[in-house]
Design a protein around this motif. Structure first.
Motif, PDB file in Angstrom:
ATOM      1  N   ALA A  29      62.013  -5.439  86.814  1.00 41.17           N
ATOM      2  CA  ALA A  29      63.728  -5.969  86.709  1.00 41.17           C
ATOM      3  C   ALA A  29      64.217  -5.517  85.215  1.00 41.17           C
ATOM      4  O   ALA A  29      65.169  -5.392  84.717  1.00 41.17           O
ATOM      5  CB  ALA A  29      63.586  -7.526  86.931  1.00 41.17           C
ATOM      6  N   PHE A  30      63.599  -5.949  84.065  1.00 41.86           N
ATOM      7  CA  PHE A  30      64.010  -5.663  82.927  1.00 41.86           C
ATOM      8  C   PHE A  30      63.583  -4.473  83.012  1.00 41.86           C
ATOM      9  O   PHE A  30      65.136  -4.799  82.219  1.00 41.86           O
ATOM     10  CB  PHE A  30      62.939  -6.354  81.866  1.00 41.86           C
ATOM     11  N   LEU A  31      63.408  -3.319  83.533  1.00 38.25           N
ATOM     12  CA  LEU A  31      63.486  -2.194  83.129  1.00 38.25           C
ATOM     13  C   LEU A  31      64.658  -1.621  84.131  1.00 38.25           C
ATOM     14  O   LEU A  31      64.933  -0.567  83.439  1.00 38.25           O
ATOM     15  CB  LEU A  31      61.980  -0.644  83.713  1.00 38.25           C
ATOM     16  N   GLN A  32      65.213  -2.380  84.671  1.00 36.87           N
ATOM     17  CA  GLN A  32      66.241  -2.004  85.941  1.00 36.87           C
ATOM     18  C   GLN A  32      67.628  -2.935  85.169  1.00 36.87           C
ATOM     19  O   GLN A  32      69.146  -2.787  85.643  1.00 36.87           O
ATOM     20  CB  GLN A  32      66.476  -2.711  87.478  1.00 36.87           C
ATOM     21  N   HIS A  33      67.183  -3.516  84.396  1.00 38.13           N
ATOM     22  CA  HIS A  33      68.186  -4.333  82.926  1.00 38.13           C
ATOM     23  C   HIS A  33      68.913  -5.265  83.717  1.00 38.13           C
ATOM     24  O   HIS A  33      70.037  -5.163  83.727  1.00 38.13           O
ATOM     25  CB  HIS A  33      69.312  -3.048  82.490  1.00 38.13           C
ATOM     26  N   ASP A  34      68.017  -5.703  84.976  1.00 35.56           N
ATOM     27  CA  ASP A  34      68.699  -7.441  85.817  1.00 35.56           C
ATOM     28  C   ASP A  34      67.832  -8.274  84.780  1.00 35.56           C
ATOM     29  O   ASP A  34      66.730  -8.467  84.985  1.00 35.56           O
ATOM     30  CB  ASP A  34      67.831  -7.567  86.608  1.00 35.56           C
ATOM     31  N   GLU A  35      68.843  -8.296  83.871  1.00 35.30           N
ATOM     32  CA  GLU A  35      67.788  -9.894  82.533  1.00 35.30           C
ATOM     33  C   GLU A  35      67.756 -11.102  83.250  1.00 35.30           C
ATOM     34  O   GLU A  35      66.923 -11.848  82.820  1.00 35.30           O
ATOM     35  CB  GLU A  35      68.485  -9.734  81.517  1.00 35.30           C
ATOM     36  N   LEU A  36      69.083 -10.998  84.438  1.00 38.32           N
ATOM     37  CA  LEU A  36      68.652 -12.704  84.849  1.00 38.32           C
ATOM     38  C   LEU A  36      67.313 -12.729  85.793  1.00 38.32           C
ATOM     39  O   LEU A  36      66.718 -14.083  85.642  1.00 38.32           O
ATOM     40  CB  LEU A  36      69.875 -12.651  86.013  1.00 38.32           C
ATOM     41  N   ALA A  37      66.912 -11.943  86.675  1.00 35.44           N
ATOM     42  CA  ALA A  37      65.946 -12.111  87.591  1.00 35.44           C
ATOM     43  C   ALA A  37      64.278 -11.942  86.353  1.00 35.44           C
ATOM     44  O   ALA A  37      63.439 -12.792  86.862  1.00 35.44           O
ATOM     45  CB  ALA A  37      65.814 -10.831  88.399  1.00 35.44           C
ATOM     46  N   ALA A  38      65.111 -10.836  85.346  1.00 33.33           N
ATOM     47  CA  ALA A  38      63.296 -10.884  84.381  1.00 33.33           C
ATOM     48  C   ALA A  38      63.513 -12.163  84.197  1.00 33.33           C
ATOM     49  O   ALA A  38      62.162 -12.682  83.382  1.00 33.33           O
ATOM     50  CB  ALA A  38      63.749 -10.026  82.976  1.00 33.33           C
ATOM     51  N   ILE A  39      64.186 -13.054  83.027  1.00 38.04           N
ATOM     52  CA  ILE A  39      64.334 -13.904  82.279  1.00 38.04           C
ATOM     53  C   ILE A  39      63.867 -15.332  83.860  1.00 38.04           C
ATOM     54  O   ILE A  39      62.277 -16.300  83.092  1.00 38.04           O
ATOM     55  CB  ILE A  39      65.136 -14.624  82.035  1.00 38.04           C
ATOM     56  N   ARG A  40      64.399 -15.448  85.135  1.00 37.36           N
ATOM     57  CA  ARG A  40      63.661 -16.288  85.386  1.00 37.36           C
ATOM     58  C   ARG A  40      62.136 -15.759  86.165  1.00 37.36           C
ATOM     59  O   ARG A  40      60.968 -16.933  85.906  1.00 37.36           O
ATOM     60  CB  ARG A  40      63.835 -15.992  86.886  1.00 37.36           C
ATOM     61  N   TYR A  41      61.733 -14.484  86.511  1.00 37.90           N
ATOM     62  CA  TYR A  41      59.884 -14.024  87.067  1.00 37.90           C
ATOM     63  C   TYR A  41      59.124 -14.096  85.349  1.00 37.90           C
ATOM     64  O   TYR A  41      58.072 -15.228  85.812  1.00 37.90           O
ATOM     65  CB  TYR A  41      60.012 -12.558  87.181  1.00 37.90           C
ATOM     66  N   TYR A  42      59.506 -14.412  84.447  1.00 37.97           N
ATOM     67  CA  TYR A  42      58.855 -14.838  83.111  1.00 37.97           C
ATOM     68  C   TYR A  42      58.912 -16.061  82.578  1.00 37.97           C
ATOM     69  O   TYR A  42      58.037 -16.800  82.543  1.00 37.97           O
ATOM     70  CB  TYR A  42      59.357 -14.161  81.713  1.00 37.97           C
ATOM     71  N   GLN A  43      59.555 -16.957  83.054  1.00 36.71           N
ATOM     72  CA  GLN A  43      59.616 -17.866  82.985  1.00 36.71           C
ATOM     73  C   GLN A  43      58.667 -19.152  83.795  1.00 36.71           C
ATOM     74  O   GLN A  43      57.662 -19.795  83.634  1.00 36.71           O
ATOM     75  CB  GLN A  43      61.080 -18.920  83.201  1.00 36.71           C
ATOM     76  N   GLN A  44      58.312 -18.757  85.366  1.00 33.45           N
ATOM     77  CA  GLN A  44      57.811 -18.613  86.357  1.00 33.45           C
ATOM     78  C   GLN A  44      56.256 -18.347  85.875  1.00 33.45           C
ATOM     79  O   GLN A  44      55.882 -19.199  86.024  1.00 33.45           O
ATOM     80  CB  GLN A  44      58.727 -18.462  87.157  1.00 33.45           C
ATOM     81  N   ALA A  45      56.332 -17.038  85.300  1.00 33.95           N
ATOM     82  CA  ALA A  45      54.701 -17.070  84.452  1.00 33.95           C
ATOM     83  C   ALA A  45      54.258 -17.581  83.542  1.00 33.95           C
ATOM     84  O   ALA A  45      53.597 -18.180  83.512  1.00 33.95           O
ATOM     85  CB  ALA A  45      54.922 -15.576  84.238  1.00 33.95           C
ATOM     86  N   VAL A  46      55.476 -18.262  82.209  1.00 33.76           N
ATOM     87  CA  VAL A  46      54.527 -19.019  81.398  1.00 33.76           C
ATOM     88  C   VAL A  46      54.501 -20.669  82.329  1.00 33.76           C
ATOM     89  O   VAL A  46      52.889 -21.025  81.583  1.00 33.76           O
ATOM     90  CB  VAL A  46      56.036 -19.819  80.497  1.00 33.76           C
ATOM     91  N   ARG A  47      54.977 -20.843  82.939  1.00 38.61           N
ATOM     92  CA  ARG A  47      55.053 -22.653  83.588  1.00 38.61           C
ATOM     93  C   ARG A  47      53.411 -22.303  84.752  1.00 38.61           C
ATOM     94  O   ARG A  47      52.212 -22.910  84.395  1.00 38.61           O
ATOM     95  CB  ARG A  47      56.373 -22.853  84.762  1.00 38.61           C
ATOM     96  N   ARG A  48      52.880 -20.805  84.783  1.00 40.46           N
ATOM     97  CA  ARG A  48      52.322 -20.843  86.232  1.00 40.46           C
ATOM     98  C   ARG A  48      50.965 -21.018  85.046  1.00 40.46           C
ATOM     99  O   ARG A  48      49.900 -20.835  86.190  1.00 40.46           O
ATOM    100  CB  ARG A  48      52.329 -19.871  86.743  1.00 40.46           C
ATOM    101  N   ALA A  49      51.224 -19.960  84.192  1.00 37.52           N
ATOM    102  CA  ALA A  49      49.616 -19.723  83.425  1.00 37.52           C
ATOM    103  C   ALA A  49      49.683 -20.398  82.302  1.00 37.52           C
ATOM    104  O   ALA A  49      48.199 -20.652  82.275  1.00 37.52           O
ATOM    105  CB  ALA A  49      50.457 -18.499  82.026  1.00 37.52           C
ATOM    106  N   GLU A  50      50.274 -22.184  81.696  1.00 38.11           N
ATOM    107  CA  GLU A  50      49.579 -22.956  81.472  1.00 38.11           C
ATOM    108  C   GLU A  50      49.104 -23.833  82.524  1.00 38.11           C
ATOM    109  O   GLU A  50      48.062 -24.276  81.954  1.00 38.11           O
ATOM    110  CB  GLU A  50      51.067 -23.491  80.964  1.00 38.11           C
ATOM    111  N   ALA A  51      49.060 -24.086  83.688  1.00 36.09           N
ATOM    112  CA  ALA A  51      48.356 -24.378  84.708  1.00 36.09           C
ATOM    113  C   ALA A  51      47.239 -23.542  85.107  1.00 36.09           C
ATOM    114  O   ALA A  51      46.803 -24.771  85.882  1.00 36.09           O
ATOM    115  CB  ALA A  51      49.391 -25.169  85.769  1.00 36.09           C
ATOM    116  N   THR A  52      47.209 -22.707  84.483  1.00 35.27           N
ATOM    117  CA  THR A  52      45.896 -21.665  85.393  1.00 35.27           C
ATOM    118  C   THR A  52      44.800 -20.959  84.000  1.00 35.27           C
ATOM    119  O   THR A  52      45.499 -20.402  83.244  1.00 35.27           O
ATOM    120  CB  THR A  52      46.556 -20.408  85.932  1.00 35.27           C
ATOM    121  N   PRO A  53      43.595 -21.796  84.793  1.00 33.96           N
ATOM    122  CA  PRO A  53      42.118 -20.231  83.697  1.00 33.96           C
ATOM    123  C   PRO A  53      42.695 -19.754  83.682  1.00 33.96           C
ATOM    124  O   PRO A  53      42.638 -19.010  84.337  1.00 33.96           O
ATOM    125  CB  PRO A  53      41.049 -21.783  84.526  1.00 33.96           C
TER     126      PRO A  53
END
Length: 653
Positions: free
Chosen positions: A88-112
């Motif tokens: 999404a970032f390469l396509q310059h869709d910053e809204l979708a990119a920031i949503r995916y990255y925020q979900q990744a942070v939340r999921r990574a913090e809860a995943t070994p």
């Protein structure tokens, strides 16, 4: 064994046989059952196709994410979220990119075993902030990623290079934007770019090394070292061509074309730009396409093709306007505030769980104490053990009491902030609803005269809502301790005139006379933005309280030595002594309809900003005699205790 072979495949660089690798993975995908191996295959396909066919990459990523969630494969879910965010970032869709990255942070913090993916997600949030030219936010996420990397050793050369590359990109963008920045930003940009290049040169050549050469070329071009810049861009282009990265070739051609135009070689620049613009259009990279159109327009204009240059420049500007809309920037800012709030709530929940655990420990220790008390008559030696447990119990209770107090304070402040936001948002939303009803009514009646008069009222409502959003963001930063004053000498008369000019249209529309006292003079040592925010809130309150025909006067006078007083005096309805006392104590006021109530977020934010600058707010009012609000700040030539003033050359503020 099959799982580990596939993990090894994920670490291979995207080399010259990229298309063959994609074909091989697609063939393997057709025979792989819906298990964790298929999730990893889809993740790798999403990464490899993102620089060639973004739509196909997004399709692979969504399919893999759905399967990972069905299988409850947490690590695979984090992989796919990062891959989708990158596409999404390469396509310059910053809204979708920031949503995916925020979900990744939340999921990574809860995943070994997701430490590296957490670092990549934080670096991705930094890149999105840099793209939006919010460099302070980008530096925050970049530093978080670097700190997380240092906590989890050993650190691989690849991860070290990625973190250095993120900071190099941040400081280069900050330096080129012309925004206020630390004095040492030029040195930091060059240092981190060279470190990144040195790190990736120790690894086998790949697209990361190509990106470093491209960034080094940008730094040399910024310093007008065109020979070095041209060499770096050619090296980058050679590596991108070797690995078949069409996206990287497009971006590097644009940078090299800028250097050629600066050296007055438009024909060579045009030859580079025409295929680059076509590739950007095929890749649906809107930002690169807009940049390429503008550079090609400049090359055509320099060779005398004015009409074609005008058309391309117009097309490029239209693309940039679609990417840089105010609505997208506000949505991104709201997502960041929401994300930070969720992280704060997560820390509160963690503290609550820790408190419950200690309560359980205290309960168990209490049971041990009762048991030892029953055995006290039979075992004389039990007295010492019972005393020791009692001492440990007292310590646990004290620690529990402190943590309960901290938790209660956090919850109280959070409830207080939510109440303020709900209260202050209600008025502008109601105003917009009423204007919408009026607009519909006038359109139905074909009342063009009144319909034309709604424009100014809608603009005023929008300005009020914008000021409220600015206050909300500033309040959030003050509560997190990330907003510090940057004092500088300011002319009081010029500061007041600037604030008056901002609200002059609203005052004229309300029939109120807004004046700056002729004798206003003096210089103060204060933060321009904080002081301007305070004045804006005070003038806005005064306009709401002053009836038509009234007057608002702005003045500046010296008080005691080393202090300057800015005042906002109105001829409104005023307040009694009890209301003034409760207002200064930040207690809520209940006033009749039509009376002003400056106890919302703007007033509290003004008090916080005044204290942060070593000053204070005062208020004098009486029913029927108007209100005068006084802002005391240090005069120029004196520094308030506790303020941080930059005074050394090269110091980062």
């Amino acid at each position: 064994m099959r799982f580990f072979r596939l993990l090894f495949l994920l670490l291979l660089p995207f080399g010259a046989g990229a298309q063959a690798s994609i074909d091989s993975l697609q063939q393997r995908l057709a025979t792989t059952p819906p298990d964790t191996n298929r999730v990893l295959l889809l993740n790798h396909l999403c990464w490899q196709t993102s620089t060639h066919n973004v739509a196909q990459a997004l399709a692979y990523g969504q399919q893999g994410l759905t399967l990972a969630r069905q299988l409850r494969f947490g690590l695979g879910e984090v992989y796919l979220l990062n891959a989708l965010a990158r596409a999404a970032f390469l396509q310059h869709d910053e809204l979708a990119a920031i949503r995916y990255y925020q979900q990744a942070v939340r999921r990574a913090e809860a995943t070994p075993r997701a430490d590296r993916q957490l670092m990549l997600a934080l670096l991705g949030l930094s890149r999105v902030a840099i793209q939006q030219q919010d460099f302070a936010e980008g530096e925050k996420y970049g530093r978080l990623a670097l700190a997380h990397l240092q906590r989890h050793r050993p650190v691989s050369l690849t991860d070290q290079g990625l973190s250095q590359y993120s900071l190099a990109s941040l400081y280069y963008g900050w330096l080129r934007s012309g925004q206020p920045a630390p004095d040492s930003i030029d040195r930091l940009c060059t240092t981190y770019t060279r470190r990144t290049l040195a790190t990736f040169r120790r690894l086998p050549p790949d697209t990361n090394l190509a990106s470093c050469f491209a960034d080094m070329g940008k730094v040399h071009a910024l310093h007008r070292q065109y020979d070095s810049a041209e060499y770096c861009f050619h090296e980058s282009l050679r590596l991108y061509q070797r690995f078949g990265d069409r996206f990287g070739q497009t971006e590097t051609r644009l940078g090299l074309a800028e250097v050629l135009l600066a050296r007055h070689r438009p024909a060579e620049a045009e030859a580079l730009l025409r295929p680059a613009v076509a590739w950007a259009r095929q890749l649906k990279a809107t930002g690169l396409e807009a940049q390429g159109d503008q550079l090609l327009a400049a090359a055509l204009a320099e060779t005398g093709q004015g009409l074609a240059a005008y058309r391309l420049a117009h097309t490029g500007q239209a693309l940039l306007d679609s990417l840089q809309s105010a609505e997208r920037r506000e949505t991104l800012a709201r997502l960041r505030v929401q994300f930070d709030t969720e992280r704060q709530q997560s820390r509160v929940r963690e503290l609550t769980q820790r408190t419950r655990h200690q309560q359980q420990q205290a309960a168990r220790q209490r049971q041990y104490l009762w048991l030892l008390g029953g055995l006290l008559l039979a075992v004389a030696g039990g007295l010492g053990v019972a005393g020791l447990l009692a001492w440990r119990l007292r310590l646990s209770r004290a620690l529990l009491a402190n943590q309960n107090a901290e938790l209660q304070a956090t919850r109280t402040e959070q409830d207080r902030l939510y109440a303020l936001i709900a209260h202050d948002l209600r008025s502008p939303v109601v105003a917009f609803t009423a204007l919408a009803d009026l607009l519909k009514r006038y359109v139905e009646r074909h009342d063009t005269v009144r319909l034309l008069g709604l424009g100014e009222r809608m603009r005023q409502a929008a300005e009020g809502l914008r000021g409220l959003l600015d206050n909300l963001l500033s309040w959030a930063l003050t509560q997190r301790g990330e907003l510090t004053p940057q004092p500088e000498p300011l002319a009081a008369a010029a500061l007041l005139a600037e604030a008056a000019e901002l609200y002059q249209p609203g005052a004229e529309a309300g029939g109120v006379q807004l004046l700056v006292a002729p004798e206003a003079a003096g210089h103060l040592l204060a933060d321009r933005n904080m002081t301007h925010t305070i004045l804006r809130n005070l003038i806005s309150n005064a306009l709401r309280a002053t009836p038509p025909g009234g007057t608002i006067t702005l003045d500046a006078r010296a008080s005691q030595p080393g202090q300057l007083v800015l005042s906002v005096r109105d001829t409104g309805t005023g307040m009694d002594a009890g209301q003034v006392q409760r207002l200064l104590a930040e207690a809520p006021l209940a006033l009749p309809a039509g009376r002003r109530s400056p106890t919302g977020l703007g007033w509290r934010l003004s008090q916080s900003f005044a204290r942060a600058q070593g000053g204070q707010l005062g208020l004098e009012s009486a029913p029927g005699r108007g209100t005068t609000v006084m802002l005391k700040l240090p005069a120029a030539g004196s520094v308030a205790v506790g303020m941080k003033v930059p005074h050394l050359a090269g110091e980062a503020v």
